[in-house]
Write a protein that holds these residues in place. Structure first.
Motif, PDB file in Angstrom:
ATOM      1  N   GLY A 140       0.783  -1.204  -0.081  1.00  0.00           N
ATOM      2  CA  GLY A 140      -0.057   0.023   0.003  1.00  0.00           C
ATOM      3  C   GLY A 140       0.851   1.292   0.007  1.00  0.00           C
ATOM      4  N   VAL A 141       1.842   1.249   0.854  1.00  0.00           N
ATOM      5  CA  VAL A 141       2.907   2.291   1.003  1.00  0.00           C
ATOM      6  C   VAL A 141       3.537   2.640  -0.512  1.00  0.00           C
ATOM      7  N   LEU A 142       3.834   1.499  -1.128  1.00  0.00           N
ATOM      8  CA  LEU A 142       4.571   1.256  -2.167  1.00  0.00           C
ATOM      9  C   LEU A 142       3.726   1.684  -3.334  1.00  0.00           C
ATOM     10  N   GLY A 143       2.505   1.494  -3.408  1.00  0.00           N
ATOM     11  CA  GLY A 143       1.508   1.927  -4.517  1.00  0.00           C
ATOM     12  C   GLY A 143       0.841   3.458  -3.923  1.00  0.00           C
ATOM     13  N   GLN A 144       1.297   4.075  -3.122  1.00  0.00           N
ATOM     14  CA  GLN A 144       0.955   5.507  -2.522  1.00  0.00           C
ATOM     15  C   GLN A 144      -0.538   5.639  -2.375  1.00  0.00           C
ATOM     16  N   PHE A 145      -1.204   4.502  -1.621  1.00  0.00           N
ATOM     17  CA  PHE A 145      -2.555   4.489  -1.363  1.00  0.00           C
ATOM     18  C   PHE A 145      -2.683   5.603  -0.302  1.00  0.00           C
ATOM     19  N   GLN A 146      -3.772   6.382  -0.222  1.00  0.00           N
ATOM     20  CA  GLN A 146      -4.224   7.331   0.952  1.00  0.00           C
ATOM     21  C   GLN A 146      -4.894   6.762   2.022  1.00  0.00           C
ATOM     22  N   GLY A 147      -4.692   7.636   3.222  1.00  0.00           N
ATOM     23  CA  GLY A 147      -5.633   7.225   4.417  1.00  0.00           C
ATOM     24  C   GLY A 147      -4.671   6.444   5.504  1.00  0.00           C
ATOM     25  N   LEU A 148      -3.418   6.204   5.486  1.00  0.00           N
ATOM     26  CA  LEU A 148      -2.528   5.776   6.412  1.00  0.00           C
ATOM     27  C   LEU A 148      -2.342   6.473   7.398  1.00  0.00           C
ATOM     28  N   SER A 149      -2.658   6.198   8.717  1.00  0.00           N
ATOM     29  CA  SER A 149      -2.292   6.875  10.062  1.00  0.00           C
ATOM     30  C   SER A 149      -1.858   5.775  11.134  1.00  0.00           C
ATOM     31  N   PRO A 150      -1.165   6.452  12.007  1.00  0.00           N
ATOM     32  CA  PRO A 150      -0.663   5.607  13.010  1.00  0.00           C
ATOM     33  C   PRO A 150      -1.786   4.869  13.820  1.00  0.00           C
ATOM     34  N   LEU A 151      -2.965   5.512  13.816  1.00  0.00           N
ATOM     35  CA  LEU A 151      -4.366   4.842  14.341  1.00  0.00           C
ATOM     36  C   LEU A 151      -4.904   3.824  13.654  1.00  0.00           C
ATOM     37  N   LEU A 152      -4.464   3.968  12.347  1.00  0.00           N
ATOM     38  CA  LEU A 152      -5.135   2.739  11.342  1.00  0.00           C
ATOM     39  C   LEU A 152      -4.319   1.693  11.450  1.00  0.00           C
ATOM     40  N   ILE A 153      -2.901   1.944  11.578  1.00  0.00           N
ATOM     41  CA  ILE A 153      -2.133   0.871  11.634  1.00  0.00           C
ATOM     42  C   ILE A 153      -2.250  -0.176  12.667  1.00  0.00           C
ATOM     43  N   VAL A 154      -2.440   0.340  13.977  1.00  0.00           N
ATOM     44  CA  VAL A 154      -2.558  -0.237  15.358  1.00  0.00           C
ATOM     45  C   VAL A 154      -4.050  -0.889  15.193  1.00  0.00           C
TER      46      VAL A 154
END
Length: 245
Positions: A128-142
């Motif tokens: 997802g990071v490689l494809g530059q998708f949006q909406g990533l956040s520390p809260l979402l990761i957890v």
């Protein structure tokens, strides 16, 4: 017990099955992320697919479609290896409790399933990071990691009937057929408001926070843990009584 765990880990280290299972765990992330990327770039450039959708879809595919047969093969491998290699009778000639042997394999199975689940989550994040998708956040990761781990834990809990089939039939084929049947029921009940009654479908809803309001959540949890207890007791009783030739 410690020696049994160490022995199982050594056997796993020398096996190609571990690498094959990792490749299997990578299917859902690649399928979801790559398909989403291609869709946005070629089909609808205005359609934005975000990280929450990537995590949700990958977790859904992992728990409902890929996880059951994949972890079923892993279970069959762990519990059938000594049968197929005709080494179980030699193992039981030394003072090894049959219950300890079962429990050590279940511990290894738990660790294996949770690792593969983490691989699926980590690969989704990386792609997802490689494809530059949006909406990533520390809260979402957890939160997403928690959802994936919940799914992995529930699939481990629901592995005891699969282990029972593997121990009784002593062959990969019946176990694979059993997991395929479970997966087909998951698919057929996908749009049913009663899917919370089927333990494996309920596990998918719990892992994605999409449990249907048709029945109280307690009903789904009871179905899951009843499946676990019945499968575990039946496996232990059978393995303690069966003659090893």
């Amino acid at each position: 017990m410690i020696n049994l765990l160490y022995t199982e880990l050594l056997k796993l280290k020398r096996s190609k099955m571990f690498l094959i299972s990792v490749l299997g765990a990578a299917v859902a992330p690649f399928m979801v992320v790559v398909a989403s990327y291609i869709y946005m770039k070629t089909e609808d450039s205005h359609q934005i697919i975000t990280f929450p959708e990537l995590f949700s879809e990958t977790n859904l595919y992992t728990v409902l479609l890929i996880g059951v047969p994949l972890y079923g093969v892993v279970s069959a491998y762990l519990f059938n290896r000594e049968y197929l290699e005709d080494t179980l009778k030699n193992l039981l000639t030394i003072p090894v409790s049959r219950i300890s042997l079962i429990m050590s394999k279940l511990i290894i199975l738990f660790m294996w399933i949770m690792f593969l689940t983490f691989v699926a989550w980590g690969l989704t994040l990386f792609l997802g990071v490689l494809g530059q998708f949006q909406g990533l956040s520390p809260l979402l990761i957890v939160k997403s990691l928690g959802n994936f781990m919940t799914g992995g834990l529930l699939l481990f809990i629901l592995s005891t009937p699969i282990v029972l089939v593997a121990v009784v039939m002593k062959n990969y084929v019946p176990t694979i057929i059993f997991t395929i049947v479970i997966t087909l029921i998951n698919v057929m009940s996908g749009n049913s408001e009663h899917r919370g009654l089927f333990p494996w479908a309920a596990a998918g809803d719990i892992a994605n926070d999409t449990l249907q309001p048709t029945y109280p959540a307690e009903v789904s949890y009871i179905a899951i843990f009843a499946t676990f207890i019945i499968g575990l007791i039946a496996t232990i009783v059978y393995f303690k009584k069966v003659d090893i030739h």
